[in-house]
Design a protein around this motif. Sequence first.
Motif, PDB file in Angstrom:
ATOM      1  N   TYR A   9      56.674  71.610 -16.436  1.00 33.14           N
ATOM      2  CA  TYR A   9      55.744  70.479 -16.695  1.00 33.14           C
ATOM      3  C   TYR A   9      55.026  70.770 -18.317  1.00 33.14           C
ATOM      4  O   TYR A   9      54.647  71.946 -18.562  1.00 33.14           O
ATOM      5  CB  TYR A   9      54.658  70.470 -15.781  1.00 33.14           C
ATOM      6  N   VAL A  17      52.160  69.311 -20.713  1.00 35.63           N
ATOM      7  CA  VAL A  17      50.740  68.558 -20.789  1.00 35.63           C
ATOM      8  C   VAL A  17      50.529  68.372 -22.332  1.00 35.63           C
ATOM      9  O   VAL A  17      50.353  69.101 -23.202  1.00 35.63           O
ATOM     10  CB  VAL A  17      49.635  69.689 -20.411  1.00 35.63           C
ATOM     11  N   LEU A  40      53.295  65.224 -18.630  1.00 36.67           N
ATOM     12  CA  LEU A  40      52.079  65.061 -18.032  1.00 36.67           C
ATOM     13  C   LEU A  40      51.179  64.403 -19.163  1.00 36.67           C
ATOM     14  O   LEU A  40      50.675  65.452 -20.064  1.00 36.67           O
ATOM     15  CB  LEU A  40      51.241  66.029 -17.324  1.00 36.67           C
ATOM     16  N   CYS A  96      48.104  64.123 -19.694  1.00 37.48           N
ATOM     17  CA  CYS A  96      46.698  64.453 -19.391  1.00 37.48           C
ATOM     18  C   CYS A  96      46.037  65.306 -20.141  1.00 37.48           C
ATOM     19  O   CYS A  96      45.048  66.232 -19.659  1.00 37.48           O
ATOM     20  CB  CYS A  96      46.369  64.734 -17.776  1.00 37.48           C
ATOM     21  N   ASN A 111      43.755  70.116 -16.331  1.00 40.02           N
ATOM     22  CA  ASN A 111      44.191  68.837 -15.840  1.00 40.02           C
ATOM     23  C   ASN A 111      45.709  68.565 -15.294  1.00 40.02           C
ATOM     24  O   ASN A 111      45.813  67.954 -14.449  1.00 40.02           O
ATOM     25  CB  ASN A 111      44.067  68.189 -17.350  1.00 40.02           C
ATOM     26  N   GLY A 112      46.410  69.607 -15.678  1.00 36.44           N
ATOM     27  CA  GLY A 112      47.824  69.684 -15.712  1.00 36.44           C
ATOM     28  C   GLY A 112      48.014  70.211 -14.103  1.00 36.44           C
ATOM     29  O   GLY A 112      48.730  69.489 -13.209  1.00 36.44           O
ATOM     30  N   ARG A 143      45.440  69.940 -11.801  1.00 35.50           N
ATOM     31  CA  ARG A 143      45.034  68.936 -10.871  1.00 35.50           C
ATOM     32  C   ARG A 143      45.820  67.818 -10.720  1.00 35.50           C
ATOM     33  O   ARG A 143      46.029  66.994  -9.563  1.00 35.50           O
ATOM     34  CB  ARG A 143      43.641  68.374 -11.449  1.00 35.50           C
ATOM     35  N   ALA A 144      46.850  67.351 -11.748  1.00 33.39           N
ATOM     36  CA  ALA A 144      47.728  66.449 -11.716  1.00 33.39           C
ATOM     37  C   ALA A 144      48.785  66.619 -10.610  1.00 33.39           C
ATOM     38  O   ALA A 144      49.526  65.864 -10.051  1.00 33.39           O
ATOM     39  CB  ALA A 144      48.012  66.015 -12.978  1.00 33.39           C
ATOM     40  N   HIS A 204      48.542  68.426  -7.931  1.00 32.58           N
ATOM     41  CA  HIS A 204      47.994  68.410  -6.372  1.00 32.58           C
ATOM     42  C   HIS A 204      48.719  67.637  -5.475  1.00 32.58           C
ATOM     43  O   HIS A 204      49.025  66.723  -5.788  1.00 32.58           O
ATOM     44  CB  HIS A 204      46.464  67.969  -6.530  1.00 32.58           C
TER      45      HIS A 204
END
Length: 233
Positions: free
Chosen positions: A57, A59, A81, A83, A94-95, A97-98, A100
């Motif tokens: 991922y 960010v 992502l 964010c 933020n990554g 949490r995205a 989750h």
Amino acid sequence: MTDTNPPPRYFALLPAAGVGARMAANGPKQYLPVGGKPLLRHAVDAFRASPLVAHTYVVVSLEDGQIDAVLPPGLDGVTVLRCGGATRMDSVLNGLRALHGQLSDTDLVMVHDAARPGLTPALIEKLVQGVGDHPAGGLLALPVVDTVKRSGDQVATVPRTGLWLAQTPQMFSYALLLRALGSAPDANAITDDASAVEMLGLSPRLIEGHPRNLKVTLPADIRIAEMYLAATE
């Protein structure tokens, strides 16, 4: 009695929302060409080449207009992502949490600097094997070999015994990293993810990395990185 726990899964998370102010370039340094391709792509390709990594991922900031050219939509094994935050810690948090609901608490997350193009699948494997099931996770690092000086009114020599230079990836369970970063009192004080984990009273394991895994911060670092990259081609 057989062990019914599933084997751990490993994910990579690369914060790439920074502007690279110290590089003095005309744009974010993660997109600077190094050895024939952008800095960020080198790091991503190392994770894509590792059989241990389930997914990567990246960010970036919401307004990033360059990422699609570097990581085209649909690129195998990678998700972007959008964010990114104001600081590195914000982007990582933020990554997380995205993600989750997509990652379990026990999944292992390897956070890596987008500006470290010298990462290899072998170093990823060394980190995974070295950290093992250590509850506080761990990171690649290099023991300090030069004499260290502290500047000030009186210059002093600092004993280098036990001193290490932190690298990335830094690997922790999803739950631990989310808790550590979420409870950190000052985002600007968190220069790496391990420091947030240390604030919980835990001691991540240090795994010896390699000089090729340097972080490109200043213009002169580009040539050094290219020398290491050329040596493995």
